[in-house]
Design an enzyme around this catalytic site. Sequence first.
Site, PDB file in Angstrom:
ATOM      1  N   GLY A   9       0.891  -1.116  -0.090  1.00 52.72           N
ATOM      2  CA  GLY A   9       0.072   0.014  -0.176  1.00 52.72           C
ATOM      3  C   GLY A   9       0.861   1.159  -0.125  1.00 52.72           C
ATOM      4  N   ALA A  10       2.103   1.204  -0.700  1.00 54.11           N
ATOM      5  CA  ALA A  10       2.974   2.225  -0.724  1.00 54.11           C
ATOM      6  C   ALA A  10       3.023   3.330  -1.994  1.00 54.11           C
ATOM      7  CB  ALA A  10       4.331   1.674  -0.379  1.00 54.11           C
ATOM      8  N   GLY A  13      -0.481   7.655   0.017  1.00 52.41           N
ATOM      9  CA  GLY A  13      -0.820   7.836   1.549  1.00 52.41           C
ATOM     10  C   GLY A  13       0.156   7.683   2.316  1.00 52.41           C
ATOM     11  N   SER A 130      -6.491   0.248  12.841  1.00 50.08           N
ATOM     12  CA  SER A 130      -7.145   1.581  13.179  1.00 50.08           C
ATOM     13  C   SER A 130      -8.047   1.617  14.256  1.00 50.08           C
ATOM     14  CB  SER A 130      -8.350   1.603  12.115  1.00 50.08           C
ATOM     15  OG  SER A 130      -9.037   2.567  11.939  1.00 50.08           O
ATOM     16  N   TYR A 155     -15.080  -3.093   7.941  1.00 53.46           N
ATOM     17  CA  TYR A 155     -13.670  -2.469   8.175  1.00 53.46           C
ATOM     18  C   TYR A 155     -13.573  -2.447   9.666  1.00 53.46           C
ATOM     19  CZ  TYR A 155     -10.280   0.921   8.255  1.00 53.46           C
ATOM     20  OH  TYR A 155      -8.846   1.701   8.221  1.00 53.46           O
TER      21      TYR A 155
END
Length: 270
Positions: A9-10, A13, A130, A155
């Site tokens: 996920g680089a 963000g 999260s 989520y």
Amino acid sequence: MPETMIITGASDGIGAAAARALAASGHTVVIVGRSAEKTKRVADSLGAEYFVADFSKLSEVRRLAAELRERYPRIDVLANNAGGIFGDRTVTEDGHELTLQVNHLAPFLLTTLLMDRLVESRARVINTSSVANLSGNIDIDDLDLAAQFSAGKAYSNAKLDNILFTKELDRRFGADGISTAAFHPGVVASNFASESTSPLRVIYRSILRHTLISNEKGADTLVWLATTNPGADWTPGEYYIKRKPGRTNRQADDAQLASALWERSAEMVA
């Protein structure tokens, strides 16, 4: 001493922000992303190598693991950062609910396929969770939420899965040299919720966006975990917010649930 650090996920963000910070410190950063164009752009800006994989397809996760194993004899850090909140209930080609697969099953599979390399390297495995984990409620017999689905519930459960995975990874492999932690990056001004139909999308696209923290601030705890000493600077198996232990869902301390989640996840990714 420079280390090899893989960040999923680089391409955007906090993953891209972490990659920039770690590369600036002299580490060998490996960029993993879903978009070939965006992933290449970030990698080229850092002079880094990159790999493209769509975590909604477990076949691509297996290919990624094989490529990483072939290319890197040592992996010092694996940052499982890819994830997101999505819209209506979608089932992947692998037969799993999309949020669960992208946020939990794919990083679980990637980590386990790399496990011997990670153990040999005495690696740190960092999982992006999260504060949403606090509202999760996991039913081990309905991880895919076939019975009752909402984007927010999917989520929250997936982020709780990340913490349970972290704790079980520590229990199973901590004595073998793996050090692992989960963290909450904060509410970051990124494209994180762009594919969601949940209320979060409204927040991220509204005038409130200017109150969100920067990607660099969101990446801070990831960078800290990747570059400091487990056992001295942080406790393996724990969950962090702003470099300090964070409050978790009561289910996060259920060792039986963590073990059951590991076994069920292994079955689901076959």
